[in-house]
Design an enzyme around this catalytic site. Structure first.
Site, mmCIF file in Angstrom:
data_model
loop_
_atom_site.group_PDB
_atom_site.id
_atom_site.type_symbol
_atom_site.label_atom_id
_atom_site.label_comp_id
_atom_site.label_asym_id
_atom_site.label_seq_id
_atom_site.Cartn_x
_atom_site.Cartn_y
_atom_site.Cartn_z
ATOM 1 C CD1 TRP A 31 -2.067 2.197 1.754
ATOM 2 C CD2 TRP A 31 -3.198 0.776 0.272
ATOM 3 N NE1 TRP A 31 -3.177 2.972 1.545
ATOM 4 C CE2 TRP A 31 -3.974 1.961 0.753
ATOM 5 C CE3 TRP A 31 -3.692 -0.041 -0.625
ATOM 6 C CZ2 TRP A 31 -5.216 2.179 0.080
ATOM 7 C CZ3 TRP A 31 -5.056 0.145 -0.983
ATOM 8 C CH2 TRP A 31 -5.577 1.335 -0.605
ATOM 9 C CB SER A 65 0.791 -0.395 7.481
ATOM 10 O OG SER A 65 1.565 0.487 6.483
ATOM 11 C CG PHE A 66 -3.973 -3.902 10.202
ATOM 12 C CD1 PHE A 66 -4.567 -3.331 11.246
ATOM 13 C CD2 PHE A 66 -4.487 -5.394 10.041
ATOM 14 C CE1 PHE A 66 -5.218 -4.069 12.150
ATOM 15 C CE2 PHE A 66 -5.351 -6.074 11.111
ATOM 16 C CZ PHE A 66 -5.706 -5.192 12.231
ATOM 17 C CB VAL A 90 -0.563 4.587 7.565
ATOM 18 C CG1 VAL A 90 -1.889 4.872 7.822
ATOM 19 C CG2 VAL A 90 -0.280 3.262 7.823
ATOM 20 C CB ILE A 91 -1.012 9.298 3.518
ATOM 21 C CG1 ILE A 91 0.594 8.625 3.106
ATOM 22 C CG2 ILE A 91 -1.309 10.663 3.234
ATOM 23 C CD1 ILE A 91 0.774 8.755 1.682
ATOM 24 C CD GLU A 94 -12.375 13.058 2.417
ATOM 25 O OE1 GLU A 94 -13.382 12.645 2.583
ATOM 26 O OE2 GLU A 94 -11.807 13.845 1.683
ATOM 27 C CB THR A 95 -12.486 7.591 7.842
ATOM 28 O OG1 THR A 95 -11.225 6.647 7.519
ATOM 29 C CG2 THR A 95 -13.354 7.948 6.619
ATOM 30 C CG HIS A 97 -8.868 3.143 7.734
ATOM 31 N ND1 HIS A 97 -9.314 1.597 8.020
ATOM 32 C CD2 HIS A 97 -7.547 2.713 6.887
ATOM 33 C CE1 HIS A 97 -8.497 0.900 7.456
ATOM 34 N NE2 HIS A 97 -7.143 1.419 6.658
ATOM 35 C CG PHE A 122 7.670 1.539 13.667
ATOM 36 C CD1 PHE A 122 6.557 0.681 13.689
ATOM 37 C CD2 PHE A 122 7.287 2.980 13.604
ATOM 38 C CE1 PHE A 122 5.155 1.324 13.623
ATOM 39 C CE2 PHE A 122 6.106 3.410 13.320
ATOM 40 C CZ PHE A 122 4.926 2.710 13.319
#
Length: 161
Positions: A31, A65-66, A90-91, A94-95, A97, A122
């Site tokens: 991702w 990433s999860f 991870v960017i 709007e939520t 998440h 990490f």
């Protein structure tokens, strides 16, 4: 901003342990590929520059990433590397998440470091914008992947004591 006055790609090879005998794993999120590939290239290049043999650098890809935690856990069990670098991006959207993925990923990697004797580094960018991620994956702030590679070598040396 922590990276405002620091280049993530700078390191002093004289302060890094001998690394030619280490096996280092890189688990890379698919991702935000533009960002994670930049981080991978920075990490891979630094590992080679510091003496890790190409044949001792392992790469596994995971969807996001999860999924890094599970990928790292399986790599520890199957490949038995001296250290692993978990690479993701991870960017913020709007939520909420973003918050859930960042928190779960950080906690999962922390848990691996407590559960196993293999250090997991990490290298997950958690940025508000794409530009911030680009700046930290080979842009104006250098490359967090490079910094993670140096940390992996140092932690592998600590783990071999």
């Amino acid at each position: 901003m922590a990276t405002a006055n620091r280049n993530l790609s700078e390191y002093d090879k004289d302060g890094i342990p001998k690394a030619d005998h280490f096996k280092i794993g890189l688990v890379v999120s698919e991702w935000n590929t533009e960002i994670t590939e930049g981080l991978y290239k920075g990490a891979h290049s630094a590992l080679v520059d510091c003496g890790v043999k190409e044949t001792n650098i392992l790469r596994w890809d995971v969807p996001g990433s999860f999924e890094l935690t599970f990928g790292c856990k399986k790599m520890i069990q199957v490949e038995k590397p001296d250290a692993i670098i978990a690479i993701g991006s991870v960017i913020r959207g709007e939520t909420m998440h973003f918050d859930f993925v960042c928190s779960a990923t950080a906690q999962g990697i922390k848990d691996l470091n407590l559960q196993f004797t293999t250090p997991v580094i990490f290298c997950v960018l958690t940025d508000d914008t794409l530009q911030q991620a680009q700046d930290r994956s080979g842009g104006k702030h250098g490359n967090k992947g490079t910094e993670a590679a140096i940390a992996a070598i140092k932690m592998a040396a600590l783990g071999s004591i």
